[in-house]
Design a protein around this motif. Sequence first.
Motif, short mmCIF file in Angstrom:
data_model
loop_
_atom_site.label_atom_id
_atom_site.label_comp_id
_atom_site.label_asym_id
_atom_site.label_seq_id
_atom_site.Cartn_x
_atom_site.Cartn_y
_atom_site.Cartn_z
N GLY A 148 45.08 53.55 93.08
CA GLY A 148 45.04 52.53 94.14
C GLY A 148 46.44 52.08 94.54
N CYS A 149 47.35 51.94 93.57
CA CYS A 149 48.74 51.56 93.89
C CYS A 149 49.41 52.61 94.77
CB CYS A 149 49.54 51.36 92.60
SG CYS A 149 49.06 49.90 91.65
N ALA A 150 49.19 53.90 94.41
CA ALA A 150 49.78 54.98 95.20
C ALA A 150 49.21 55.00 96.62
CB ALA A 150 49.55 56.33 94.52
N VAL A 151 47.87 54.84 96.70
CA VAL A 151 47.22 54.85 98.03
C VAL A 151 47.67 53.66 98.85
CG1 VAL A 151 45.01 54.67 99.23
CG2 VAL A 151 45.24 56.18 97.24
N LEU A 152 47.77 52.47 98.25
CA LEU A 152 48.20 51.27 98.97
C LEU A 152 49.64 51.43 99.46
CD1 LEU A 152 47.72 48.37 99.90
CD2 LEU A 152 48.45 47.60 97.62
N SER A 153 50.50 51.97 98.60
CA SER A 153 51.89 52.16 99.01
C SER A 153 51.98 53.11 100.21
CB SER A 153 52.69 52.72 97.84
OG SER A 153 54.03 52.97 98.23
N TYR A 154 51.22 54.19 100.18
CA TYR A 154 51.24 55.12 101.31
C TYR A 154 50.65 54.48 102.57
CZ TYR A 154 50.28 59.03 104.36
OH TYR A 154 50.22 59.85 105.44
N LEU B 154 55.82 56.84 89.33
CA LEU B 154 55.32 55.97 88.25
C LEU B 154 53.82 56.14 88.04
CD1 LEU B 154 57.34 52.73 89.07
CD2 LEU B 154 57.82 54.43 87.29
N ALA B 155 53.07 56.31 89.12
CA ALA B 155 51.62 56.51 89.00
C ALA B 155 51.31 57.81 88.28
CB ALA B 155 50.98 56.50 90.39
N LEU B 156 52.05 58.88 88.57
CA LEU B 156 51.82 60.15 87.89
C LEU B 156 52.14 60.04 86.40
CD1 LEU B 156 53.26 62.69 90.50
CD2 LEU B 156 50.87 62.40 89.84
N GLY B 157 53.23 59.34 86.08
CA GLY B 157 53.55 59.13 84.66
C GLY B 157 52.47 58.34 83.95
N GLY B 158 51.97 57.29 84.61
CA GLY B 158 50.90 56.49 84.01
C GLY B 158 49.62 57.28 83.84
N GLY C 252 58.31 51.46 110.63
CA GLY C 252 59.63 50.94 110.98
C GLY C 252 60.07 49.74 110.18
N ASN C 253 59.24 49.27 109.27
CA ASN C 253 59.58 48.08 108.48
C ASN C 253 60.64 48.43 107.43
OD1 ASN C 253 59.50 45.88 106.57
ND2 ASN C 253 57.53 45.29 107.50
N PRO C 254 61.77 47.69 107.38
CA PRO C 254 62.82 48.02 106.42
C PRO C 254 62.39 47.82 104.97
CG PRO C 254 63.31 45.93 107.52
CD PRO C 254 62.14 46.53 108.24
N VAL C 255 61.37 46.98 104.73
CA VAL C 255 60.91 46.74 103.36
C VAL C 255 60.10 47.93 102.85
CG1 VAL C 255 59.58 45.20 101.87
CG2 VAL C 255 60.95 44.26 103.76
N VAL C 256 59.30 48.51 103.75
CA VAL C 256 58.43 49.63 103.38
C VAL C 256 59.18 50.92 103.72
CG1 VAL C 256 56.17 50.69 103.69
CG2 VAL C 256 56.43 48.20 103.92
N TYR D 96 57.75 54.56 98.42
CA TYR D 96 56.45 55.19 98.16
C TYR D 96 56.59 56.30 97.13
CZ TYR D 96 52.93 58.78 98.76
OH TYR D 96 51.99 59.74 98.52
N LEU D 97 57.65 57.13 97.25
CA LEU D 97 57.84 58.21 96.29
C LEU D 97 58.05 57.67 94.88
CD1 LEU D 97 60.12 60.69 98.29
CD2 LEU D 97 57.67 60.86 97.85
#
Length: 403
Positions: free
Chosen positions: A52-58, A81-85, A66-70, A75-76
């Motif tokens: 869910g974290c990976a999907v939400l980030s994407y 981190l999600a793959l490691g977890g 265009g948002n400088p925060v995102v 996302y990568l």
Amino acid sequence: MTVLAGASADTLWATSLRRWNTICWVLFAAMAAGIVSQGRPGERYGALALLGCAVLSYALLDRFPGNPVVRPHGYLMVLVLALGGLAYLRSSYASLFMVTLPHYWMFGRTPRISMGFLGLAAVATLLGSWLQQGGWTAEFLGETIVGTLIVVAVGALIGLWAHSVVEQSTERARLIEELEQTQAQLSEAHQRQGAADERERLAREIHDTLAQGFASIVVLAEAARAQIAADPARSAQQLRSIESTARENLAEARELVGAGGQPGGVAAGSVAVTLRRILDRFAEDTGLAVHAELADLDCDQQTRIALLRCTQESLANVRKHARASTVGVVLARRPYAVELEITDDGAGFAVEESRGFGLDGMRKRTAELGGRLTVTSSVGDGTRVLAMIPATIAQETSEEGSA
């Protein structure tokens, strides 16, 4: 047109990227669902949270590009981190690393960054598997490490190849765009040059025909007015010349308008006959002695026009400026050229200081036919105008016309 082509290329690339991205996510979701369904309840909840974290980030990246925060690199990092977890929760989750390979190349801004995130994902997956399997077990050493390294190697090779193809395509598109821009600029330059040449040619035609005719009318009208009481017969003759010149000007104007500015009013036939008629009119209007030696030449139309215009311009200059008493005209064919020589015994002038439009027009006329115009004069010594047009050009053009 170039802008539209570039926009179409960008749209096509964006559409292809979105389709490839959709395929990656479908595979990712299918494998994740299959693996989660086989796990224990505690593992399922943890796996679903990481996915869910990976999907939400994407989703944030796709919704606010265009948002400088995102940012894509954020996302990568979440994906790493999600793959490691996931690998820590269960060793089978490490296989998800394989279907995420395209994302490192799609969202990495440079090959170096893509390779960096690919390496981080491999390390995170191996670390999670190492912790999950309890250290350096035979399974970890024999299957996990080898399989992960093979996946990384294949992913790196395919990614570098794809990046090279995209880079070449981008460079090719840039070169095509530059070529189209250059072609458009050349076309505009040719159009501007063509318009300028046409204006100059039309100005030369007007100067050599209508303007010279009006100048003759003015001179004849002034002479007729001055002599109308003392010499009525002479004034009547000058009035007839004015009428004849005006009619010729009218015919010239109609020819220019009807032919779209192309030179007209010069009938085909012997150029010597036409020159003789011009010289007779000039002698009658000015009272100057005219000596002519005119060879009977059969010239093409462009050469004939050039010879006649050079003669008319030279005679107009004699009438306006020379204060001469005698004019000589020689037309002859030489082995290398057709020559037209016009001389006068007038006041002469400094050739290097002359800025007249007429002389420049004569030079351009002869140059267009591969010839040249030479003007020799000095103050008090009269003037000599020599026009030479290559005989081969005149003869070849004449033969083509007769064929």
